[in-house]
Design a protein around this motif. Sequence first.
Motif, PDB file in Angstrom:
ATOM      1  N   THR A  30       0.837  -1.196   0.000  1.00 59.98           N
ATOM      2  CA  THR A  30       0.000   0.000   0.000  1.00 59.98           C
ATOM      3  C   THR A  30       0.873   1.247   0.000  1.00 59.98           C
ATOM      4  OG1 THR A  30      -1.668  -1.191   1.283  1.00 59.98           O
ATOM      5  CG2 THR A  30      -1.880   1.206   1.156  1.00 59.98           C
ATOM      6  N   PRO A  31       0.728   2.137  -0.972  1.00 63.04           N
ATOM      7  CA  PRO A  31       1.523   3.377  -0.975  1.00 63.04           C
ATOM      8  C   PRO A  31       1.202   4.245   0.233  1.00 63.04           C
ATOM      9  CG  PRO A  31       0.500   2.977  -3.124  1.00 63.04           C
ATOM     10  CD  PRO A  31      -0.113   2.014  -2.168  1.00 63.04           C
ATOM     11  N   ASP A  32       2.140   5.129   0.569  1.00 61.12           N
ATOM     12  CA  ASP A  32       1.964   5.994   1.736  1.00 61.12           C
ATOM     13  C   ASP A  32       0.705   6.840   1.633  1.00 61.12           C
ATOM     14  OD1 ASP A  32       5.099   5.757   1.124  1.00 61.12           O
ATOM     15  OD2 ASP A  32       4.822   5.914   3.292  1.00 61.12           O
ATOM     16  N   TYR A  33       0.468   7.406   0.453  1.00 62.94           N
ATOM     17  CA  TYR A  33      -0.659   8.329   0.332  1.00 62.94           C
ATOM     18  C   TYR A  33      -2.002   7.587   0.403  1.00 62.94           C
ATOM     19  CZ  TYR A  33      -0.445   6.862  -4.595  1.00 62.94           C
ATOM     20  OH  TYR A  33      -0.398   6.116  -5.757  1.00 62.94           O
ATOM     21  N   ILE A  34      -2.046   6.343  -0.094  1.00 61.64           N
ATOM     22  CA  ILE A  34      -3.282   5.559   0.015  1.00 61.64           C
ATOM     23  C   ILE A  34      -3.555   5.205   1.472  1.00 61.64           C
ATOM     24  CG2 ILE A  34      -4.427   3.407  -0.608  1.00 61.64           C
ATOM     25  CD1 ILE A  34      -4.262   5.359  -2.897  1.00 61.64           C
ATOM     26  N   MET A  35      -2.515   4.763   2.182  1.00 62.71           N
ATOM     27  CA  MET A  35      -2.677   4.433   3.599  1.00 62.71           C
ATOM     28  C   MET A  35      -3.086   5.663   4.393  1.00 62.71           C
ATOM     29  SD  MET A  35      -2.560   1.938   5.765  1.00 62.71           S
ATOM     30  CE  MET A  35      -1.528   0.654   5.022  1.00 62.71           C
ATOM     31  N   ALA A  36      -2.503   6.821   4.082  1.00 58.20           N
ATOM     32  CA  ALA A  36      -2.846   8.051   4.791  1.00 58.20           C
ATOM     33  C   ALA A  36      -4.306   8.418   4.578  1.00 58.20           C
ATOM     34  CB  ALA A  36      -1.936   9.187   4.336  1.00 58.20           C
ATOM     35  N   LEU A  37      -4.772   8.297   3.342  1.00 58.98           N
ATOM     36  CA  LEU A  37      -6.175   8.609   3.053  1.00 58.98           C
ATOM     37  C   LEU A  37      -7.118   7.624   3.739  1.00 58.98           C
ATOM     38  CD1 LEU A  37      -5.906   9.525  -0.743  1.00 58.98           C
ATOM     39  CD2 LEU A  37      -6.345  11.093   1.155  1.00 58.98           C
ATOM     40  N   LEU A  38      -6.757   6.339   3.769  1.00 57.75           N
ATOM     41  CA  LEU A  38      -7.593   5.345   4.442  1.00 57.75           C
ATOM     42  C   LEU A  38      -7.687   5.635   5.940  1.00 57.75           C
ATOM     43  CD1 LEU A  38      -6.403   2.050   2.704  1.00 57.75           C
ATOM     44  CD2 LEU A  38      -8.593   3.228   2.385  1.00 57.75           C
ATOM     45  N   ILE A  39      -6.556   5.987   6.553  1.00 56.10           N
ATOM     46  CA  ILE A  39      -6.564   6.294   7.984  1.00 56.10           C
ATOM     47  C   ILE A  39      -7.320   7.589   8.246  1.00 56.10           C
ATOM     48  CG2 ILE A  39      -5.073   6.998   9.901  1.00 56.10           C
ATOM     49  CD1 ILE A  39      -3.033   4.984   8.918  1.00 56.10           C
ATOM     50  N   LEU A  40      -7.186   8.560   7.358  1.00 53.71           N
ATOM     51  CA  LEU A  40      -7.906   9.827   7.523  1.00 53.71           C
ATOM     52  C   LEU A  40      -9.413   9.603   7.475  1.00 53.71           C
ATOM     53  CD1 LEU A  40      -7.431  12.906   7.803  1.00 53.71           C
ATOM     54  CD2 LEU A  40      -7.629  13.050   5.323  1.00 53.71           C
ATOM     55  N   VAL A  41      -9.878   8.837   6.489  1.00 51.58           N
ATOM     56  CA  VAL A  41     -11.308   8.539   6.377  1.00 51.58           C
ATOM     57  C   VAL A  41     -11.767   7.630   7.517  1.00 51.58           C
ATOM     58  CG1 VAL A  41     -13.070   7.461   4.939  1.00 51.58           C
ATOM     59  CG2 VAL A  41     -11.291   8.857   3.878  1.00 51.58           C
ATOM     60  N   GLY A  42     -10.944   6.652   7.867  1.00 50.57           N
ATOM     61  CA  GLY A  42     -11.306   5.740   8.943  1.00 50.57           C
ATOM     62  C   GLY A  42     -11.413   6.428  10.291  1.00 50.57           C
ATOM     63  N   SER A  43     -10.528   7.378  10.562  1.00 50.38           N
ATOM     64  CA  SER A  43     -10.597   8.103  11.832  1.00 50.38           C
ATOM     65  C   SER A  43     -11.860   8.940  11.911  1.00 50.38           C
ATOM     66  CB  SER A  43      -9.369   8.987  11.995  1.00 50.38           C
ATOM     67  OG  SER A  43      -9.342  10.007  11.010  1.00 50.38           O
ATOM     68  N   PHE A  44     -12.303   9.465  10.770  1.00 52.01           N
ATOM     69  CA  PHE A  44     -13.549  10.236  10.753  1.00 52.01           C
ATOM     70  C   PHE A  44     -14.742   9.332  11.030  1.00 52.01           C
ATOM     71  CE2 PHE A  44     -17.277  11.849   8.464  1.00 52.01           C
ATOM     72  CZ  PHE A  44     -17.407  13.091   9.063  1.00 52.01           C
ATOM     73  N   ALA A  82      10.805   9.978   2.098  1.00 50.74           N
ATOM     74  CA  ALA A  82       9.972  10.064   0.898  1.00 50.74           C
ATOM     75  C   ALA A  82       8.489  10.046   1.255  1.00 50.74           C
ATOM     76  CB  ALA A  82      10.302   8.905  -0.047  1.00 50.74           C
ATOM     77  N   GLY A  83       8.137   9.261   2.271  1.00 50.12           N
ATOM     78  CA  GLY A  83       6.749   9.204   2.687  1.00 50.12           C
ATOM     79  C   GLY A  83       6.255  10.484   3.318  1.00 50.12           C
ATOM     80  N   LEU A  84       7.179  11.291   3.861  1.00 47.48           N
ATOM     81  CA  LEU A  84       6.780  12.548   4.484  1.00 47.48           C
ATOM     82  C   LEU A  84       6.105  13.489   3.496  1.00 47.48           C
ATOM     83  CD1 LEU A  84       9.728  13.503   6.881  1.00 47.48           C
ATOM     84  CD2 LEU A  84       7.510  12.528   7.464  1.00 47.48           C
ATOM     85  N   ALA A  85       6.549  13.461   2.246  1.00 49.12           N
ATOM     86  CA  ALA A  85       5.975  14.367   1.250  1.00 49.12           C
ATOM     87  C   ALA A  85       4.471  14.149   1.114  1.00 49.12           C
ATOM     88  CB  ALA A  85       6.668  14.154  -0.098  1.00 49.12           C
ATOM     89  N   PHE A  86       4.035  12.894   1.168  1.00 52.53           N
ATOM     90  CA  PHE A  86       2.612  12.594   1.056  1.00 52.53           C
ATOM     91  C   PHE A  86       1.895  12.751   2.400  1.00 52.53           C
ATOM     92  CE2 PHE A  86       4.758   9.893  -2.131  1.00 52.53           C
ATOM     93  CZ  PHE A  86       4.209  10.450  -3.282  1.00 52.53           C
ATOM     94  N   VAL A  87       2.502  12.198   3.440  1.00 55.04           N
ATOM     95  CA  VAL A  87       1.839  12.162   4.745  1.00 55.04           C
ATOM     96  C   VAL A  87       1.648  13.566   5.298  1.00 55.04           C
ATOM     97  CG1 VAL A  87       2.074  11.376   7.129  1.00 55.04           C
ATOM     98  CG2 VAL A  87       2.661   9.837   5.256  1.00 55.04           C
ATOM     99  N   GLU A  88       2.683  14.395   5.228  1.00 56.87           N
ATOM    100  CA  GLU A  88       2.564  15.751   5.766  1.00 56.87           C
ATOM    101  C   GLU A  88       1.593  16.592   4.951  1.00 56.87           C
ATOM    102  OE1 GLU A  88       6.910  16.360   7.946  1.00 56.87           O
ATOM    103  OE2 GLU A  88       6.494  17.366   6.058  1.00 56.87           O
ATOM    104  N   THR A  89       1.509  16.347   3.671  1.00 57.65           N
ATOM    105  CA  THR A  89       0.553  17.095   2.851  1.00 57.65           C
ATOM    106  C   THR A  89      -0.878  16.689   3.171  1.00 57.65           C
ATOM    107  OG1 THR A  89       2.177  17.295   1.056  1.00 57.65           O
ATOM    108  CG2 THR A  89      -0.131  17.647   0.491  1.00 57.65           C
ATOM    109  N   ILE A  90      -1.136  15.390   3.296  1.00 62.86           N
ATOM    110  CA  ILE A  90      -2.495  14.909   3.562  1.00 62.86           C
ATOM    111  C   ILE A  90      -2.962  15.309   4.954  1.00 62.86           C
ATOM    112  CG2 ILE A  90      -3.880  12.812   3.885  1.00 62.86           C
ATOM    113  CD1 ILE A  90      -2.231  11.549   1.623  1.00 62.86           C
TER     114      ILE A  90
END
Length: 345
Positions: free
Chosen positions: A145-159, A276-284
């Motif tokens: 799972t790419p970093d940005y996909i995992m970040a989006l899943l956790i963001l939606v899941g936490s909501f 490298a993952g910070l670029a996606f995670v910090e933006t999301i």
Amino acid sequence: MAPYILRRLLFLPLVAFVVTLVVFAVVWSMGPDVLLRAYMTGNASKSPNAEQRIIKKYGLDRPAVVMYFKWIGNTITGDMGYSLTASSSVSEAIISRFPASLELLVLALIPIVLVGSRLGIRAAMYPNGVADSVFGFFSIVGWATPDYIMALLILVGSFSAFGWLPIGNLSVALIKEWNSYTNSLIIDSILNLRFDILLSQLANLAQPVLTLFLVHSAYVFQISRATALDIKKRDFIRAARSRGVSERTIMLKHVRKNVLIPVVTVGGELFASLFAGLAFVETIFARPGIGRLLTNAAISVEVLTLSGCVLLIAAMMIIVNIVVDIIYSFLDPRILLWDNGTARV
């Protein structure tokens, strides 16, 4: 061991020269006109004779060799131009955002290494068992799972699960009697004895830390498991079993230390993956760190901000690789010992 460490340190100037040369080549390839417009942003364009002064200061009308040394001198003194993205100088933008990225990296790296290696050893204790199958499945899913996909899943899941978890970074501008010492809210909250701020900041970091952990601990798990299975076949493990030593003691006392060696070996690669993952995670998650600054600069094509961020990441990679080599030599003294310039194992 000391001669080896000294040799590694002596290589630093050469590595730094190659890195700066590559970054400068990218900057120089933009052409003097583009660089002039980049350096003219901010307050620099408001001073009298700004264009002639900037051309002379940065050597934009000089040969590449002269311009390189001027660029190095300015970079060392912290003059890397102006960042429109951060509305400040590049050096100030990096200094203000680096602690936020560093605290995220440290908080994510600790469980990645400790939990990932522990689960790998646990899975190798009973191959093809329930624990091995469950952990193995989740490690494959996490690593795929790419970093940005995992970040989006956790963001939606936490909501969905919690109504919403806080994202971004706390603002302490309106807090009375607050002293900023390091630009890191975790450290500054402890120094200011504001543990309520500390807990709030840890809550803000929960989602990005969980994202990096789920993705990158899978890599540590796979390496730890494979190494543990290989070590279990060694002669000294068979000898321990013949003496009646329990399997649990063998795994925790004899196998665990040897498992750490390959984990430390890939430490530099793991650190690069985290950066490298910070670029996606910090933006999301709206984190004000180096990753988000790098992303915004790339979108705006701000070459000076990009070059500053790349230099910081390269410097961190060099330091991490030196530390990894030193830790590696302590974990296995047979490796990387030098005698009259000849390596011996």
